[in-house]
Design a protein around this motif. Structure first.
Motif, PDB file in Angstrom:
ATOM      1  N   SER B  41       0.836  -1.211   0.000  1.00  0.00           N
ATOM      2  CA  SER B  41       0.000   0.000   0.000  1.00  0.00           C
ATOM      3  C   SER B  41       0.864   1.251   0.000  1.00  0.00           C
ATOM      4  N   GLN B  85      -7.147   0.593  -0.940  1.00  0.00           N
ATOM      5  CA  GLN B  85      -7.439  -0.554  -0.082  1.00  0.00           C
ATOM      6  C   GLN B  85      -8.573  -0.205   0.885  1.00  0.00           C
ATOM      7  N   ASP B 170      -5.376  -1.862  -5.175  1.00  0.00           N
ATOM      8  CA  ASP B 170      -4.780  -2.259  -3.908  1.00  0.00           C
ATOM      9  C   ASP B 170      -5.752  -3.133  -3.118  1.00  0.00           C
ATOM     10  N   GLU B 171      -5.543  -4.408  -3.148  1.00  0.00           N
ATOM     11  CA  GLU B 171      -6.389  -5.384  -2.452  1.00  0.00           C
ATOM     12  C   GLU B 171      -7.871  -5.142  -2.712  1.00  0.00           C
TER      13      GLU B 171
HETATM   14 MG    MG Z   1      -1.971  -2.884   2.076  1.00  0.00          MG
END
Ligand code: MG
Ligand code: ADP
Lengths: 455, 250
Positions: B41, B85, B170-171
């Motif tokens: 991240s 995220q 991001d995720e």
């Molecule tokens: Mg992360």
């Protein structure tokens, strides 16, 4: 109290002004107002112009305001301008009855012939002449000149104002729009006294816009007394948009009877020193009061919202949400007193003050004050003072929105939700626009109030 | 399209990225995997210009521009997109106003006039269908009260509206059930072209069943320590990250 000290210069100056002008003031005002003047002076002298040592005026320095020579005109001629020439209205969606007031006087050319039956709107002077009983029901009945020096000053100097009466069960659909104009070629103090009486089951909405037409310094001491009887409903939306030399001391004192409903909005855009004293007495069961405020201030502006809510009877609800967006060297104050009296069980009283400080030199003082003399109540208060949420700002910027615009979006989002409760849609949209232009720095106090003015 | 060289960055005085290298070309899909706290991240935030993170050294070239020299808004306008995220809630800022402002700021950057209201609404309708986002969500404030899955879908919806050259997800898969995962992946695939590229940051191999990567990188302690084809993701799934730790001599 000034008993220990000699009267300060500001107090002496106002006393001298009053004594000098008293003759003219009395000659141009009804007996009913005149009868109370000297008593008002006496109570003013007992209290004096409050210094910062006086708790209720701790954050608003009125000594600074009055420690100079002010003038009063005391003559109705002061309202004798051709307002149409300097002030044009172009109201696209806002269908209202418009009432102009000039320097505290009822503007003689107001045309209210279209008012529906059961609704009376006239100058306070005329009301004393033709509707004395009605005025007497409200005037000074719930307002005590000895309790506040600004009120005492109003009692000393006010000669006219507005009277509004809505008869029993009459529903005034179209809002009244009161435009308080300050005008003159020299600095002056203007005082205005208004009386509003809503009879049982009646309804009215009043928008009040405070303006300056010229760039002089004014003191505008505007006191409104209101009685809202059983089952009646009243909205008061005040937009304050005066030049930054001007001092606006507004008092709104409302007495509510059972099952009545009151909604107030205080929208502060421009003005030098602003002090709004809002007092509501919930003096009948099941009465409901909602009070909202949004103040935007920058430069050296000073905005002080001072509210006092009395829960005098059981089962009443009060809710206050005041927000401030402060930048430059501006100072904001919110003082909210909630007073629950001994027999007011099942009271619900909520209060909230949220402020954004956009510069390091801007200030905010918040003081909740709860006096609760009953166990069976729901009360809450909260205050936040903060900056713009940097994480959210980054989120907006990461989508391509420029920093300046992203900041404005966040500030506007913060400010504008207070307006969502405003019950006149075109007015809400208009105030929303004004607010946005104010936040964008695209307006000036010469712009209009809730109506489009091309002055 | 993207050339990261020896990138080093810190947050709150703690160095997180320790000389990271990565090159992404148009049309490619890269997956970045790695244990919690590896700096995935951080990399995404540094690339999109979050000033909470300090650049200590290295360079990033994005389509010929020095990316690290651009403001976050200009990175976006140049075609970079980060699917967060943890998308933030922004009470009071309506989705519609937010998207309209963003789209028009992008257009202004390219000297195009603002979209007409009708065209904007049409575009919104089309893109909403792509991610099966509930119509009522766009009437709300940005992410306010959205469920975890709705927030992630909303990120892909914004990606569809802005049509970036390089997207970093991001995720985006975490917290999604299998249906939502499929919808999100389909959305991403539908937006794929030979001119744009995607970096998929993920913990799990399952997203990569739907978004098939050309390269899989392992990010560990702020550096890319291993790069291979999509089979690396399967290997990781099987063996876990301890294997990497061992290989790194720990
Ligand atoms: Mg992360
Ligand atoms: N905003 C932040 N403030 C403080 N520490 C941070 C912040 N962001 C990340 N970190 C720290 O940096 C390290 C890497 O975090 P992160 O990049 O989020 O890892 P990953 O996404 O790979 O799980 C962690 O130790 C984390 O605690």
């Amino acid at each position: 109290m000034s008993d220990k000290n000699a009267l300060n210069n500001a107090t002496l100056a106002l006393q001298a002004l009053y004594l000098e002008k008293k003759g003219a003031i009395i000659d141009n005002a009804p007996d009913f107002l005149n009868e109370k003047r000297d008593a008002a002076l006496d109570s003013f002298l007992v209290q004096g112009v409050p210094s910062k040592k006086v708790e209720n005026y701790k954050y608003t320095n009125l000594v600074e305001v009055f420690d100079r020579q002010w003038d009063v005109v005391a003559s109705k001629d002061d309202a004798n301008i051709d307002v149409e020439e300097v002030f044009q209205c172009d109201v696209p969606d806002l269908d209202t009855f418009t009432i102009l007031m000039v320097n505290g006087w009822y503007y003689p050319k107001n045309d209210l012939t279209a008012l529906p039956e059961g609704v009376t709107v006239c100058s306070l002077q005329e009301a004393f002449a033709h509707h004395k009983d009605l005025v007497e029901e409200v005037y000074c009945r719930y307002t005590d000149h000895t309790k506040d020096p600004v009120l005492s000053l109003n009692g000393m100097f006010a000669q006219d104002g507005l009277f509004v009466h809505v008869a029993k069960n009459v529903i005034l659909e179209r809002p009244l729009q009161i435009i308080n104009l300050m005008n003159g070629d020299s600095d002056r103090m203007c005082s205005q006294r208004n009386v509003v009486l809503l009879e049982q089951g009646s309804q009215a909405k009043i928008a009040v816009c405070d303006h300056t037409l010229s760039n002089q310094a004014f003191v505008f001491n505007n006191m409104t007394e209101v009685l809202v009887k059983e089952n009646a409903s009243l909205d008061v939306y005040n937009v304050q948009n005066q030049n930054n030399q001007t001092i606006n001391l507004s008092g709104l004192n409302i007495e509510q009877q059972s099952n009545s409903n009151v909604l107030t909005h205080a929208v502060v855009l421009h003005g030098g020193v602003i002090r709004n004293n809002l007092t509501i007495n919930l003096n009948g069961e099941n009465a409901n009061a909602s009070m909202y405020g949004i103040s935007v201030a920058d430069q050296e502006q000073h905005v002080d919202n001072f509210t006092t809510i009395y829960h005098s009877k059981p089962h009443c609800v009060s809710n206050q949400v005041y927000k401030n967006v402060m930048s430059g060297n501006s100072e904001g104050v919110f003082t909210g007193c909630i007073h629950v009296l001994p027999y007011a069980e099942k009271t619900a009283a909520f209060q909230q003050n949220n402020s954004l400080l956009l510069t390091e030199t801007a200030q905010m003082n918040t003081k909740p004050q709860l006096i609760i003399d009953n166990d069976d109540v729901k009360c809450s208060h909260g205050a936040t003072v903060g900056q713009i949420d940097e994480e959210a700002l980054f989120y907006l910027r990461s989508r391509g929105i420029g920093e300046h615009e992203a900041r404005l979006m966040m500030i506007f989002a913060f400010a504008h939700d207070v307006l969502s409760n405003l019950r006149i849609e075109p007015l809400r949209d208009r105030i929303d626009q004004l607010l946005e232009r104010r936040l964008r720095g695209e307006d000036s106090p010469c712009d209009s109030c809730a109506i489009e003015c091309n002055s | 399209m993207l050339k990261i060289k020896d990138l080093r960055a810190s947050v709150e005085g703690k160095q997180i990225l320790n000389g990271l290298n990565l090159e992404v070309k148009p049309g490619e899909v890269h997956a970045i995997m790695g244990p919690n706290g590896a700096g995935k991240s951080t990399l995404a935030n540094v690339l999109s210009g979050n000033d909470k993170y300090d650049i200590i050294g290295g360079s990033v070239d994005f389509g010929g521009n020095d990316l690290l020299d651009l403001s976050p808004e200009n990175r976006s306008r140049e075609g970079l997109f980060l699917s967060f995220q943890y998308p933030v809630e922004i009470p009071g800022v309506s989705m519609v106003n937010f998207l309209k402002t963003a789209v028009n700021e992008h257009r202004k950057y390219r000297n195009l006039p603002p979209l007409k209201a009708g065209d904007f609404l049409k575009m919104m309708r089309e893109k909403k269908e792509l991610v099966h986002i509930d119509s009522t969500l766009t009437n709300r404030s940005v992410n306010e009260g959205f469920s975890g899955g709705e927030k992630k879908k909303n990120e892909i919806f914004q990606m569809a509206m802005l049509q970036p050259k390089l997207s970093i997800l991001d995720e985006t898969d975490s917290g999604l059930d299998i249906d939502a995962l499929r919808i999100v992946a389909n959305g991403v695939n539908a937006l794929k072209s030979k001119d744009n590229a995607t970096i998929v940051v993920t913990h799990y191999q399952r997203l990569l069943d739907y978004i098939v990567p050309d390269y899989v990188h392992i990010l560990y302690k702020g550096r890319i320590v291993k790069t291979a084809g999509k089979e690396l993701a399967l290997e990781l799934e099987e063996k876990g990250y301890d294997w990497i730790k061992e290989e790194m001599g720990e």
